[in-house]
Design an enzyme around this catalytic site. Structure first.
Site, PDB file in Angstrom:
ATOM      1  N   GLU A  56      86.908  -7.916  30.944  1.00  0.00           N
ATOM      2  CA  GLU A  56      86.387  -9.332  30.960  1.00  0.00           C
ATOM      3  C   GLU A  56      84.999  -9.226  31.435  1.00  0.00           C
ATOM      4  OE1 GLU A  56      87.900 -12.293  30.058  1.00  0.00           O
ATOM      5  OE2 GLU A  56      90.017 -11.408  30.033  1.00  0.00           O
ATOM      6  N   HIS A  75      89.194 -12.870  20.634  1.00  0.00           N
ATOM      7  CA  HIS A  75      89.260 -14.348  20.848  1.00  0.00           C
ATOM      8  C   HIS A  75      87.916 -14.771  20.321  1.00  0.00           C
ATOM      9  CE1 HIS A  75      92.394 -14.014  24.439  1.00  0.00           C
ATOM     10  NE2 HIS A  75      92.997 -14.403  23.158  1.00  0.00           N
ATOM     11  N   GLU A 108      84.772 -15.756  22.719  1.00  0.00           N
ATOM     12  CA  GLU A 108      84.399 -14.748  23.663  1.00  0.00           C
ATOM     13  C   GLU A 108      83.388 -13.935  23.008  1.00  0.00           C
ATOM     14  OE1 GLU A 108      87.898 -13.356  25.603  1.00  0.00           O
ATOM     15  OE2 GLU A 108      88.755 -15.484  25.655  1.00  0.00           O
ATOM     16  N   HIS A 110      86.716  -8.790  26.432  1.00  0.00           N
ATOM     17  CA  HIS A 110      86.802 -10.311  26.425  1.00  0.00           C
ATOM     18  C   HIS A 110      85.833 -10.864  27.120  1.00  0.00           C
ATOM     19  CE1 HIS A 110      91.277 -10.611  24.811  1.00  0.00           C
ATOM     20  NE2 HIS A 110      90.964  -9.169  25.142  1.00  0.00           N
TER      21      HIS A 110
END
Length: 441
Positions: free
Chosen positions: A279, A81, A84, A188
């Site tokens: 993440e 993404h 990110e 991410h």
């Protein structure tokens, strides 16, 4: 729980600045690294983005340009993404850390001796370039230039995914097909947790607590815990103060939220590669002044996670003349995969397994199976999985039909049987006529 440390790691040699590096700066850095370390690095592009930007990968190892038998392949993928951004920068600093500590730090030296590490800093360079507004959650940049979410764009084993495959997605799928990746992570932002498969599921895989379990759930939980416990604060479980609660800093993907067309499920099902999703920041695009802290928080975890590629068992399937046999199914009993895990063109196989006793089943479809009992130690300590080869009789089919891989399968009814990590059958090295190998009933 105190913060873990890896005492053998040396301080980073200053060179790469802590800031956000756009495409031309990133390309210049990667090319400079390859120029300065030509014997241990290989810079290559796996394809181009919608807007024509190269998807650069830097490979590191003693044989960086090609696969070497017995050396497992590992990959990190960041910036899927585009908004990110932390993972993208961490990958550049990880590259510098590896090349500058090689031959100086024993952990890094042995890691590079025994692993081929591929790093794709940006899977979505177009999205990153579109993120012009510095904000915790930028309004633009998540998607590629065709406004498609790349982490919803892969084939899905549980649901029909009618999205048009994007150039970036196709490049990664081809990359996975052409290499022999064993372990992977995709980086991410927007939370702080290590998430493991399945992201999607059905009535067979989803348990009463909403976890979509793979038959390798114990391994995936270990992988996620390895990263979270070696991170400065991820293991605390609630660092973002946004209502999410992740005990030990890990979560099953489906239990967090259902995701169709994700990359980690694709790797595990079709790529014979275990992948988790990391993440790494509460903000997707934090101020550049915070990047040094992110590097310090993650660098130990990034190294420790790579070492997990040496879990389990590896080896070759050969005939009595020493000739490799490709397309042989090699799996641990009780751990059948949706798409059977098979030997590659040189007869190699790799299986990630936690330490313990197992029965390995090597099957030539329609011919024979070999069952071998093995005890698997913790290979990460020696940077090598257990070596175990299978030798088949020379008389075998002239052509082995590859095991089928359904495009939209459902797990069999006995999916949850024999899930124990320790399996102890009564017979050692049993050879029997292969009757029928079914993934589904």
């Amino acid at each position: 729980m105190g913060r873990p440390c890896l005492v053998l790691l040396l301080p980073l040699v200053v060179g790469l600045d802590f800031g956000y590096h756009h495409t031309k700066e990133m390309e210049a850095f990667l090319k400079e690294v390859h120029k300065n370390y030509p014997s241990t690095t290989h810079l290559y592009s796996i394809g181009k983005s919608v807007e024509g930007r190269d998807l650069w990968v830097l490979a590191l190892g003693r044989f960086p340009t090609q696969h070497k038998i017995g050396i497992p392949e590992f990959k990190y993928v960041a910036n899927m993404h585009g908004d990110e951004s932390v993972g993208r920068e961490l990958m550049l600093h990880l590259i510098e850390f590896l090349v500058t500590n090689d031959q100086h730090d024993p952990v890094i030296t042995r890691l590079i001796d025994n692993t081929r590490i591929h790093i794709l800093p940006s899977m979505n360079p177009d999205g990153f370039e579109a993120t012009t507004q510095f904000d915790c959650f930028p309004p633009y940049g998540r998607y590629n230039a065709n406004m498609q979410d790349l982490n919803r764009n892969f084939p899905d084993v549980f649901d029909s995914n009618n999205a048009t495959v994007q150039p970036e997605t196709q490049a990664v799928m081809d990359w996975i097909k052409n290499e022999m990746f064993v372990l992977s992570a995709n980086l991410h932002g927007g939370s702080l947790v290590a998430s493991y498969p399945f992201d999607n599921g059905n009535s067979v895989t989803i348990t009463s607590d909403d976890i979509s379990r793979t038959l390798d759930n114990d391994i995936f939980m270990h992988l996620a815990r390895t990263y979270a416990s070696n991170h400065a604060i991820m293991y605390e479980g609630t660092p973002c103060h946004n209502g999410d609660d992740f005990p030990e800093g890990i979560t099953n993907g489906h239990a967090w939220y259902r995701l169709k067309g994700g990359m980690q499920d694709y790797n595990y099902i079709w790529g014979q590669c275990f992948e988790i999703t990391l993440e790494l920041s509460c903000c997707q695009y934090p101020p550049k002044e915070e990047l040094p802290s992110f590097w310090n928080d993650n660098k130990i975890a990034l190294i420790e996670y790579i070492k997990q590629v040496h879990l389990g068992v590896k080896g070759r399937v050969l005939d009595t003349h020493g000739k490799p046999i490709p397309d042989v199914i090699v799996e641990a009993t009780g751990r059948r995969h949706v798409c059977p895990y098979k030997t590659h063109r040189n007869g190699e196989y790799y299986l990630l397994l936690l330490p313990g006793s197992y029965t390995l089943n090597a099957t030539i479809p329609g011919f024979l199976s070999l069952l071998h009992d093995v005890y698997i130690p913790n290979g990460t300590a020696n940077f090598s999985a257990l070596q175990h080869d299978f030798i088949f009789p020379s008389k075998k089919p002239a052509r082995i039909e590859p095991a089928s891989c359904p495009t939209k399968p459902l797990y069999s009814r006995d999916y949850h049987k024999s899930t124990s990590a320790t399996l102890k059958p009564p017979v050692n090295t049993l050879i029997f006529i292969y009757i029928l190998y079914e993934v589904f009933r």
